[in-house]
Write a protein that holds these residues in place. Structure first.
Motif, PDB file in Angstrom:
ATOM      1  N   ALA A  41       4.046  -3.315 -10.083  1.00 51.86           N
ATOM      2  CA  ALA A  41       2.762  -3.982 -10.320  1.00 51.86           C
ATOM      3  C   ALA A  41       1.784  -3.118 -11.107  1.00 51.86           C
ATOM      4  O   ALA A  41       0.806  -3.619 -11.658  1.00 51.86           O
ATOM      5  N   ILE A  42       2.000  -1.826 -11.125  1.00 52.49           N
ATOM      6  CA  ILE A  42       1.061  -0.944 -11.834  1.00 52.49           C
ATOM      7  C   ILE A  42       1.588  -0.697 -13.241  1.00 52.49           C
ATOM      8  O   ILE A  42       2.703  -0.221 -13.429  1.00 52.49           O
ATOM      9  N   CYS A  50       1.629   2.922  -2.565  1.00 54.90           N
ATOM     10  CA  CYS A  50       1.005   3.831  -3.527  1.00 54.90           C
ATOM     11  C   CYS A  50      -0.117   4.632  -2.855  1.00 54.90           C
ATOM     12  O   CYS A  50      -0.236   5.841  -3.057  1.00 54.90           O
ATOM     13  N   THR A  55       7.248  -2.954  -6.779  1.00 53.67           N
ATOM     14  CA  THR A  55       7.336  -4.196  -7.557  1.00 53.67           C
ATOM     15  C   THR A  55       6.938  -3.999  -9.016  1.00 53.67           C
ATOM     16  O   THR A  55       6.896  -4.954  -9.775  1.00 53.67           O
ATOM     17  N   ARG A 109       0.796  -1.230   0.000  1.00 53.59           N
ATOM     18  CA  ARG A 109       0.000   0.000   0.000  1.00 53.59           C
ATOM     19  C   ARG A 109       0.829   1.282   0.000  1.00 53.59           C
ATOM     20  O   ARG A 109       0.365   2.342   0.422  1.00 53.59           O
TER      21      ARG A 109
END
Ligand code: SF4
Ligand code: SF4
Lengths: 606, 192
Positions: free
Chosen positions: A599-600, A561, A597, A559
């Protein structure tokens, strides 16, 4: 006659058009902005097809006032628009203009903001009217705002003085269905006639001061007969005096209670309609004054009571009967009335206490480039002593968690100068200012000249989103467009900075986070004043072309972000992980830099 | 006099819905006053529109306990504005729960069902519209406002009929938005 559904500000614009206004200038500011916009929208055409009214967004309120003054000297009817704090900026020309006077009718529309709902202060333009010795109209409804606009032009031209019109937020932004007559007062301005009276000089000022005081005494009698000031007799010797939207609230409250007591309505708080008020004072033992902001009507009544030795108690803000700050409401007035009149209010419905409600503070939009600008500076200054001086605009919202990047905010343009002042006391602090493009041209520029001239060590961040976003996207000198929709010379910010002698200037897209951070690093270590232009358009100006999503396999649920950006597009996915709300995400890509990571990512299909 | 309070979160189309109500009332020859949230508070904040139809309205805003109807595009906003509702008035609420941005930072989750349960326990005429399912079917969250207006019209509480709204959509909205909005109107009306 046509029935239209108009906003108070539109009614004012239509009133000005009907009164034959030929020049309208202003600077945007809530709740005044839509007045000028509606003059543009309803601008009548001349026979040759061109616009009958010249309209401009000026660079600031002082500029607007002076352009307006010149036009009124030349005999045109003029309106100048701004919000209450804007009048502070324009007060220099206004104070002198009150002495010099005008030829064409000049109405200065200054919108007040009780609450305040979207302003820095709760200042009262009626008090400013007394200070500048200028008449002021205070409409109670959009319908009355239309009429008073026309009346203000008449009064202005009759006495050759600028006149203030000060609606408040609820009148400005209230809508009403109303009948608007067709037609417009037609005249040809005489033009500028040279005369020593246009040059303010101490000797002339003495004479002008005398004339103004006499004139205002004359107006007091005249305004006692004005339709906007009324005295409605009623039963009992407990009376009410009210002005502005508080009058509307009072009428509603009295209707709800079904009572009829003497009621004085004040539509021109200055010059005060003394004769009319005396009628009430002669028939009352007590008067409750209901008004917002300063106790203007209240003090005028106290003054009259003292002068005439009348045995009347004046109740209101000064004795704590009415609240001294904030907005009035029908509900608030109902409870004041209940204790004033010693009556019980009808019992409202009693309901179970509500569950905890979500708090919804205003935030920067998803994808707003300001978020990236603040984040870049925050990252670059991690571990260094730095102070962030903000300014007025959407980017004031940079103060919210988790960005927490606005340490000061005072008034238009002040971020740049407050940063200089802090730097004088704390030379080891890196002092940043954050200024939007419209604010930069409003008052930012001379403040930066000061930094260069006096060799202040600071970094001026110019957040150039190519619009005046907070007030609803008005054009400004940086946008290459005028209020009337014409193409204008785009006044290049970088060129202006170079012109005043700033040598270290970087122009970066804040959404390119790495480049943005590098630019901040390098500017922070420059001697003297340096500048970074963070250039990226407001999201209202374009549509996104790609789509981002969170790869839930790659998301580790840290979290980071959410914690660091506070973007409305990033939401919890129900579990520990995060997802992107595609209806809100504006594809700025900032969160891709933050996720550890990766991930986005850009979603391939779209 | 009819007082209708519309509420939701910035971006849900409260203003357009209040314009439609006003227009319809004007076409019937009634006086209309409205007031809404404008400015900084619009950005992600709670928004309300006060719509007042008929003679005898002085204040631009509805006072507490005076609204005939609360039309809420969001569950918690219905609860927030409930004090405006008259004894025995009607609440038309969408199941939609818009999480506040602060929710992302907080440990607790905002749950729309808690709000709906609360409303159900109050002495009001409650009409719950499954807004999430509706917008799913229409393919856009932007039409929730029209769907709720459809439900309110069918419930006969806002002084206008489904036909009246259809007429306004057809005469005022841009052609490319009409089909979607008309669909939302039908589905909203059918949900009551
Ligand atoms: S890309 Fe990320 S940061 Fe940008 S708007 Fe979308 S969710 Fe917000
Ligand atoms: S920063 Fe990346 S890994 Fe962490 S919660 Fe956000 S998307 Fe998931």
């Amino acid at each position: 006659m046509k029935t239209r559904f108009v906003m108070g500000n539109e009614a004012i614009a239509l009133g000005a058009i009907a009164a034959g206004v030929q020049v309208v200038t202003g600077y945007p500011g809530t709740p005044s902005t839509e007045v000028l916009e509606n003059v543009v929208k309803h601008n009548p055409k001349k026979e040759d097809g061109t616009d009958a009214i010249y309209v401009e967004w000026s660079v600031n309120e002082k500029t607007a006032m002076e352009v307006g003054a010149g036009a009124a000297y030349a005999g045109a009817r003029v309106m100048v628009t701004m919000k209450q704090v804007g009048l502070n900026v324009a007060s220099d020309p206004l104070m002198s203009l009150a002495y010099v006077g005008v030829k064409g009718g000049m109405v200065i529309l200054v919108a007040d903001d009780p609450g305040p709902i979207s302003s820095q202060t709760e200042q009262d333009t009626r008090t400013f009217a007394m200070f500048s010795k200028l008449p002021v109209f205070d409409p109670a409804s959009p319908e009355e705002a239309y009429q008073m606009t026309k009346d203000a032009f008449e009064l202005s031209e009759k006495y050759r003085t600028p006149v203030l019109l000060r609606p408040t937020t609820r009148v400005c932004h209230g809508y009403a269905s109303m009948e608007i007559p067709e037609g417009r007062y037609e005249y040809t301005p005489e033009g500028f006639v040279k005369d020593p009276k246009w040059v303010i000089f101490p000797r002339l000022s003495y004479a002008a001061h005398k004339r103004i005081e006499e004139q205002n005494r004359t107006m007091t009698a005249e305004l006692s007969a004005y339709a906007g000031n009324t005295y409605k007799k009623g039963s009992g010797r407990k009376a009410i005096a009210a002005g502005g939207v508080s009058y509307a609230y009072t009428m509603e409250a009295l209707a709800l209670l079904g009572i009829d007591i003497p009621l004085l309505k004040i539509g021109t708080p200055f010059p005060f309609p003394n004769e009319l008020a005396e009628e009430l004072l002669n028939e009352a033992d007590e008067v409750l004054v209901l008004e917002e902001l300063d106790p203007v009507i209240e003090r005028a009544l106290v003054h009259l009571v003292g002068k005439k030795h009348l045995p009347v108690d004046i109740r209101g803000k000064e004795d704590g009967t009415a609240p001294s700050a904030g907005e009035n409401s029908v509900d608030g007035i109902l409870s004041i009335l209940a204790s004033y009149l010693g009556i019980d209010l009808p019992a409202g419905c009693v309901r179970e206490e509500t569950p905890a409600l979500p708090v919804r503070p205003p935030v920067l939009c998803a994808g707003c480039p300001h978020r990236a600008s603040f984040y870049a500076v925050k990252q670059a200054m991690k571990g260094r002593k730095a102070v962030f001086c903000g300014d007025i605009g959407c980017y004031t919202l940079g103060n919210a968690m988790p960005l927490d990047m606005t340490d000061t905010c005072l008034c238009m343009g002040a971020g740049i100068t407050v940063a200089q002042g802090i730097g004088r006391v704390e030379p080891d602090t890196v002092c940043f200012s954050f200024t939007g493009d419209s604010t930069f041209y409003h008052t930012g520029l001379p403040n930066l000249v000061n930094a260069v001239y006096n060799d202040a060590h600071m970094v001026a961040m110019i957040l150039d989103n190519s619009t005046t976003a907070m007030t609803g996207h008005q054009p400004n000198p940086n946008t290459g467009k005028t209020a009337m929709g014409e193409v204008a010379e785009k006044i290049d910010i970088e060129g202006a900075l170079r012109g005043i002698g700033i040598t270290h200037i970087a122009t970066v897209d804040p959404l390119d986070l790495e480049a943005a951070i590098a630019a901040v690093w390098s500017a922070a270590d420059q001697p003297g004043a340096s500048a970074i232009i963070f250039r990226s358009p407001c999201i209202a100006l374009f549509r996104p072309t790609k789509m981002y999503h969170v790869d839930s396999d790659a998301c580790i649920g840290c979290r980071k972000c959410l914690r660091e950006l506070g973007c409305p597009g990033l939401v919890k996915d129900g579990g520990k992980k995060v997802k992107i709300d595609t209806s809100l995400c504006y594809s700025c890509g900032l969160c891709t830099y933050v996720c550890p990571t990766g991930a986005i990512r850009v979603k391939e299909d779209k | 006099m009819k007082n209708i309070l519309l509420c939701g979160v910035g971006g849900q189309g409260t203003v357009l819905a209040s314009k439609i109500l006003a227009r319809s009332a004007m076409e019937r020859g009634e006086l209309v006053h409205t007031a809404e949230t404008i400015g900084m508070a619009q950005r992600g904040g709670s928004v309300v529109s006060h719509v007042r139809i008929g003679e005898g309205c002085y204040s631009p805003l509805i006072s507490r306990g005076q609204a005939d109807v609360v039309l809420a595009f969001e569950a918690a906003e219905a609860v927030r504005n409930l004090p405006y509702l008259k004894e025995g008035g009607t609440v038309i609420v969408s199941t939609t729960a818009v999480k506040p941005v602060t929710d992302a930072l907080s440990k607790t989750d905002y749950d729309g069902q808690v709000m709906l349960d609360y409303l159900a326990r109050q002495n009001v005429r409650l009409i719950v519209v499954d807004g999430d399912a509706l917008v799913e079917k229409c393919g856009s969250a932007k039409v929730l406002n029209i769907a709720l207006l459809g439900a309110a019209a069918r419930a006969d509480v806002i002084g206008m009929t489904v036909e009246d709204i259809r007429h306004i959509i057809e005469t005022t909205l841009a052609p490319k938005f009409q089909a979607m909005n008309l669909k939302a109107l039908e589905l909203g009306a059918a949900s009551v």
